[in-house]
Design an enzyme around this catalytic site. Structure first.
Site, mmCIF file in Angstrom:
data_model
loop_
_atom_site.group_PDB
_atom_site.id
_atom_site.type_symbol
_atom_site.label_atom_id
_atom_site.label_comp_id
_atom_site.label_asym_id
_atom_site.label_seq_id
_atom_site.Cartn_x
_atom_site.Cartn_y
_atom_site.Cartn_z
ATOM 1 N N HIS A 8 0.693 -1.245 0.097
ATOM 2 C CA HIS A 8 -0.066 -0.024 0.133
ATOM 3 C C HIS A 8 0.874 1.266 -0.054
ATOM 4 C CE1 HIS A 8 -2.949 2.764 2.338
ATOM 5 N NE2 HIS A 8 -3.507 2.591 1.099
ATOM 6 N N GLU A 36 0.149 -0.601 -5.007
ATOM 7 C CA GLU A 36 -0.953 0.301 -4.588
ATOM 8 C C GLU A 36 -0.316 1.833 -4.589
ATOM 9 O OE1 GLU A 36 -3.973 3.073 -3.300
ATOM 10 O OE2 GLU A 36 -2.246 2.547 -2.399
ATOM 11 N N ASP A 38 -1.239 6.373 -5.523
ATOM 12 C CA ASP A 38 -2.199 7.318 -6.020
ATOM 13 C C ASP A 38 -1.882 8.437 -6.741
ATOM 14 O OD1 ASP A 38 -4.135 6.693 -3.406
ATOM 15 O OD2 ASP A 38 -2.237 6.724 -2.494
ATOM 16 N N HIS A 51 -0.779 10.801 -2.352
ATOM 17 C CA HIS A 51 -2.139 10.771 -1.665
ATOM 18 C C HIS A 51 -2.957 11.924 -1.493
ATOM 19 C CE1 HIS A 51 -5.049 9.593 1.390
ATOM 20 N NE2 HIS A 51 -5.400 8.309 0.452
ATOM 21 N N GLU A 110 -4.670 4.245 -8.350
ATOM 22 C CA GLU A 110 -5.917 5.018 -8.069
ATOM 23 C C GLU A 110 -5.962 6.404 -8.340
ATOM 24 O OE1 GLU A 110 -8.212 6.684 -3.895
ATOM 25 O OE2 GLU A 110 -6.639 5.297 -3.561
#
Length: 254
Positions: A8, A36, A38, A51, A110
């Site tokens: 993450h 993962e 952002d 993020h 994301e």
């Protein structure tokens, strides 16, 4: 335990999240098969990996990400907040991350947006991906349904996933309407019945964010296909070793 391990925001428990240091450290862990991250846009339209919508928490800057040019964002220190040894880490561009990780891990990208905050985000990210990666090696996800719809308008065949921290009764219908075959869901909502339903619809499930080896083992036991997203990839090894230890004990002669 065969469940895929997803780092993450990179190895974010040890390195500053969403930085090259965190991604490099994650790739050095054999159990990590996905990362993962952002993505937002700078004021001049460059996809950058960060993020928060504001800069204060993870950099020495202030204000909104979207109000700064790439050159301005690149001057910021994105590492010192975590540790002095990461001083000088910068906010990476999506292209820098794509070059670093290509052929080594898969990416859960994301789209970090709300409403019409970034009307060009989906198209810009797709442009960068199409020049560098094959669709089998990534999925584009978002909490924001409009962003996922924009992805499908630009390229209907690209893999997309809804991020949600709930389990509404019409979840399958929502995924079908969005054309998603990936579900990123908060781990408290991962149940045997949910997995059964998603499996019947051919939808891959990722549970986030699991920073307990006990919870990791419990969720992994539901189905080996569930992706386990964690800030602490070392817990995957811990959970797996305990599972193996129990297996050996149960199979040993009495």
């Amino acid at each position: 335990m065969d469940n895929p391990c997803v780092a993450h925001r990179g190895y974010s428990s040890l390195a500053p999240e969403n930085t090259m240091a965190a991604f490099q450290l994650a790739m050095e862990q054999k159990q990590v098969s996905w990362i993962e991250l952002d993505v937002q846009l700078s004021r001049d339209g460059v996809p950058v990996v960060i993020h928060d919508f504001r800069l204060e928490r993870t950099t020495n800057g202030s204000g909104n990400v979207r109000d700064h040019t790439l050159a301005e964002l690149k001057k910021l220190d994105a590492g010192s907040w975590k540790s002095k040894k990461f001083a000088g880490e910068r906010i990476p561009t999506l292209m820098e991350v794509l070059k670093l990780t290509k052929g080594k891990v898969k990416l859960n990208i994301e789209l970090k947006t709300v409403g019409n905050m970034y009307p060009d985000l989906a198209a810009t990210v797709i442009e960068k991906l199409q020049n560098a990666w094959k669709p089998r090696d990534y999925v584009i996800t978002s909490f924001e349904k409009k962003a996922l719809q924009q992805v499908k308008r630009v390229h209907p065949d690209l893999p997309t996933g809804l991020i949600i921290n709930a389990s509404p009764a019409d979840l399958s219908r929502q995924l079908e309407e969005l054309g998603c075959h990936f579900l990123s869901i908060g781990f408290p909502y991962v149940t045997k019945s949910l997995i059964k339903e998603m499996t019947s619809k051919n939808i891959t499930v990722m549970a986030w964010t699991i920073d307990s080896s006990r919870i990791m083992r419990n969720i992994a036991a539901l189905d080996p296909s569930i992706m386990l997203c964690t800030n602490r990839p070392e817990l995957w090894n811990k959970a797996n070793s305990r599972k193996l230890s129990k297996l050996f004990k149960s199979s040993s002669p009495k």
